[in-house]
Design a protein around this motif. Structure first.
Motif, short mmCIF file in Angstrom:
data_model
loop_
_atom_site.label_atom_id
_atom_site.label_comp_id
_atom_site.label_asym_id
_atom_site.label_seq_id
_atom_site.Cartn_x
_atom_site.Cartn_y
_atom_site.Cartn_z
N ILE A 13 10.69 48.92 17.50
CA ILE A 13 11.48 50.31 17.86
C ILE A 13 12.95 50.41 17.12
CG2 ILE A 13 12.79 49.51 19.76
CD1 ILE A 13 10.58 52.75 19.55
N PHE A 14 13.46 49.29 16.52
CA PHE A 14 14.52 49.16 15.74
C PHE A 14 14.15 49.67 14.36
CE2 PHE A 14 17.44 47.19 12.87
CZ PHE A 14 18.59 48.10 13.20
N LEU A 15 12.91 49.53 13.99
CA LEU A 15 12.52 49.78 12.66
C LEU A 15 12.39 51.16 12.52
CD1 LEU A 15 10.37 46.58 11.62
CD2 LEU A 15 12.66 47.20 10.88
N VAL A 16 11.67 51.84 13.70
CA VAL A 16 11.45 53.05 13.77
C VAL A 16 12.74 54.07 13.72
CG1 VAL A 16 10.50 54.91 15.12
CG2 VAL A 16 9.11 52.85 15.08
N LEU A 17 13.57 53.51 14.48
CA LEU A 17 14.99 54.19 14.39
C LEU A 17 15.61 53.91 12.79
CD1 LEU A 17 17.77 55.13 15.68
CD2 LEU A 17 18.15 52.83 16.26
N VAL A 18 15.46 53.04 12.35
CA VAL A 18 15.84 52.84 10.69
C VAL A 18 15.22 53.91 10.00
CG1 VAL A 18 15.99 51.49 8.64
CG2 VAL A 18 16.55 50.28 11.06
N VAL A 19 13.78 53.90 10.10
CA VAL A 19 13.20 55.01 9.45
C VAL A 19 13.48 56.43 9.62
CG1 VAL A 19 10.79 56.05 8.99
CG2 VAL A 19 11.00 53.62 9.02
N VAL A 20 13.75 56.71 10.79
CA VAL A 20 14.35 58.03 11.22
C VAL A 20 15.73 58.27 10.72
CG1 VAL A 20 14.99 59.66 13.29
CG2 VAL A 20 13.06 58.24 13.36
N VAL A 21 16.59 57.43 10.72
CA VAL A 21 17.83 57.60 10.15
C VAL A 21 17.85 57.63 8.33
CG1 VAL A 21 20.13 56.38 9.77
CG2 VAL A 21 18.84 56.43 12.15
N ALA A 22 16.87 56.74 7.94
CA ALA A 22 17.01 56.70 6.31
C ALA A 22 16.18 58.38 6.08
CB ALA A 22 15.94 55.53 6.20
N LEU A 32 24.58 60.61 8.14
CA LEU A 32 25.23 59.51 8.51
C LEU A 32 26.38 59.26 7.72
CD1 LEU A 32 24.56 56.90 10.38
CD2 LEU A 32 23.39 55.95 8.44
N PHE A 33 26.58 59.33 6.46
CA PHE A 33 27.75 59.14 5.70
C PHE A 33 28.67 60.03 5.57
CE2 PHE A 33 24.00 56.67 3.42
CZ PHE A 33 24.36 55.50 4.16
N SER A 34 29.32 60.50 6.97
CA SER A 34 30.33 61.22 6.80
C SER A 34 31.05 60.92 8.25
CB SER A 34 29.95 62.83 6.81
OG SER A 34 29.09 63.21 7.91
N ALA A 35 32.23 61.32 8.32
CA ALA A 35 33.05 60.80 9.41
C ALA A 35 32.37 61.55 10.71
CB ALA A 35 34.46 61.49 9.44
N ASP A 36 31.93 62.74 10.64
CA ASP A 36 31.42 63.21 11.90
C ASP A 36 29.93 62.77 12.13
OD1 ASP A 36 33.69 64.55 12.50
OD2 ASP A 36 32.99 66.58 11.72
N LEU A 276 17.47 55.97 19.71
CA LEU A 276 16.11 56.69 19.08
C LEU A 276 16.06 58.02 19.31
CD1 LEU A 276 13.66 56.31 16.89
CD2 LEU A 276 12.32 55.67 18.56
N LEU A 277 15.72 58.38 20.80
CA LEU A 277 15.64 59.45 21.46
C LEU A 277 16.50 60.66 20.73
CD1 LEU A 277 14.30 58.88 24.70
CD2 LEU A 277 12.84 59.52 22.76
N VAL A 278 18.17 60.08 21.01
CA VAL A 278 19.01 60.94 20.64
C VAL A 278 19.01 61.26 19.11
CG1 VAL A 278 21.47 61.06 20.73
CG2 VAL A 278 20.24 60.31 22.64
N THR A 279 18.80 60.22 18.50
CA THR A 279 18.95 60.24 17.15
C THR A 279 17.77 61.53 16.41
OG1 THR A 279 19.81 58.20 16.82
CG2 THR A 279 18.68 59.08 14.66
#
Length: 327
Positions: A13-22, A32-36, A276-279
């Motif tokens: 599930i962590f890998l799924v989170l990484v994929v979603v963020v990427a 992701l790459f901003s202060a907010d 993951l859900l919130v992201t």
């Protein structure tokens, strides 16, 4: 490698989170790459993380707590009322009072489940509406606004330590303490034993009722803490606060690898599920996907988690049978 990932529910599930963020960051670097962006990535899941940790402890015992959203609403409003009715009240006292209040509401759930021997699904569905009714009666059309709260309390949502929001650190501290207790303490291991086979736990001499009540008290206390964090995060509280959060908490726990029939899983997985859900809620609009599909994605994740759990359980059963036959 795939076999290792499938065996470790938390890693998968962590890998799924990484994929979603990427994917979201590739589409919009500010995700992701901003202060907010970085702050919201860490801060937004904090409330659901607290609820998921408490929910995981309950589900591990083969129960469920559907009242956490209503408990969170009550303590969020209690937070505001304390600051309004008790000017100068210390912030720490408000935190403590709401945790205790949430724990007492959880105690009601636990006693009804353990002593009346009524399924937790029925009991907590009833208290969900009962607690929500108390909230509606108490608050009415009243609304807590940011102007009613002291600046020192509201500033908690903006404070950070090494770029990590303070409220996130509070949630992570709870996660570490509960996770360590469940993994190392006798009481924590007994929760798993109860969830694996309640009848066998009774025959073994475990105090099943006391442990189940303790799990509900923990869930209620963390929902109470989530209410304070919610008020600090958003600064406003209305009668609709917390609606639907109970299902989100259950979804985060199941997606994170905690078996819905109890006895297995970790709060670490539940925390990753909450992230993951919130992201996903933030990422899908960035990817150009309509809001309509957010719930569909959640449903697909829940179904996938359940299917994976059944597949792994069947594989483990076959492995045990082969080992028995060989011996």
């Amino acid at each position: 490698m795939l076999n290792v990932v499938l065996r470790s529910r938390e890693l998968s599930i962590f890998l799924v989170l990484v994929v979603v963020v990427a994917a979201a960051t590739a589409r919009n670097s500010g995700f992701l790459f901003s202060a907010d962006g970085w702050r919201n990535f860490l801060l937004n899941p904090s409330i659901l993380l607290l609820l998921a940790v408490g929910q995981a402890a309950v589900i591990i015992t083969r129960n469920v707590d559907l009242s956490v959203g209503s408990v969170m609403a009550l303590t969020a409003y209690l937070t505001g009322r304390m600051f309004i009715d008790l000017p100068g009240v210390p912030v720490a006292a408000v935190f403590a009072a709401c945790v205790v209040a949430g724990g007492l509401l959880g105690l009601v759930n636990g006693l009804l489940v353990a002593l009346a021997r009524v399924p937790a699904l029925v009991i907590t569905l009833g208290t969900l509406y009962a607690y929500r009714g108390i909230m509606l009666t108490w608050a009415g059309s009243d609304r807590i606004n940011a102007g009613d709260l002291p600046p020192g309390f509201l500033s908690l949502a903006n404070r950070s330590v090494l770029t990590i929001p303070v409220l996130t650190l509070v949630a992570l501290a709870v996660l570490v303490v509960v996770g360590y207790y469940l993994y190392t303490a006798r009481g924590g291991r007994e929760l798993y034993a109860i969830g694996s086979d309640p009848d066998a736990a009774v025959l073994y001499g475990l105090d099943v009722r006391r442990r189940v009540v303790a799990a509900f008290v923990l869930s209620g206390a963390l929902a109470g803490l989530a209410g304070v964090v919610y008020t600090a995060r958003y600064g406003t509280v209305s009668s609709s606060v917390g609606s639907g959060f109970e299902l989100q908490a259950v979804a985060a726990v199941v997606i994170g690898g905690v078996a819905i029939f109890g006895g297995s899983g970790t709060v670490w997985g539940a925390a990753i599920g909450a992230f993951l859900l919130v992201t996903i809620n933030r990422a899908l609009p960035s990817l150009g996907i309509a809001d309509f599909w957010q719930r569909a994605v959640w449903g697909a994740l829940i179904l996938g988690a359940i299917v994976l759990d059944r597949v792994l359980a069947a594989r483990q059963a076959r492995r045990l049978v082969r080992a028995r036959d060989v011996s």
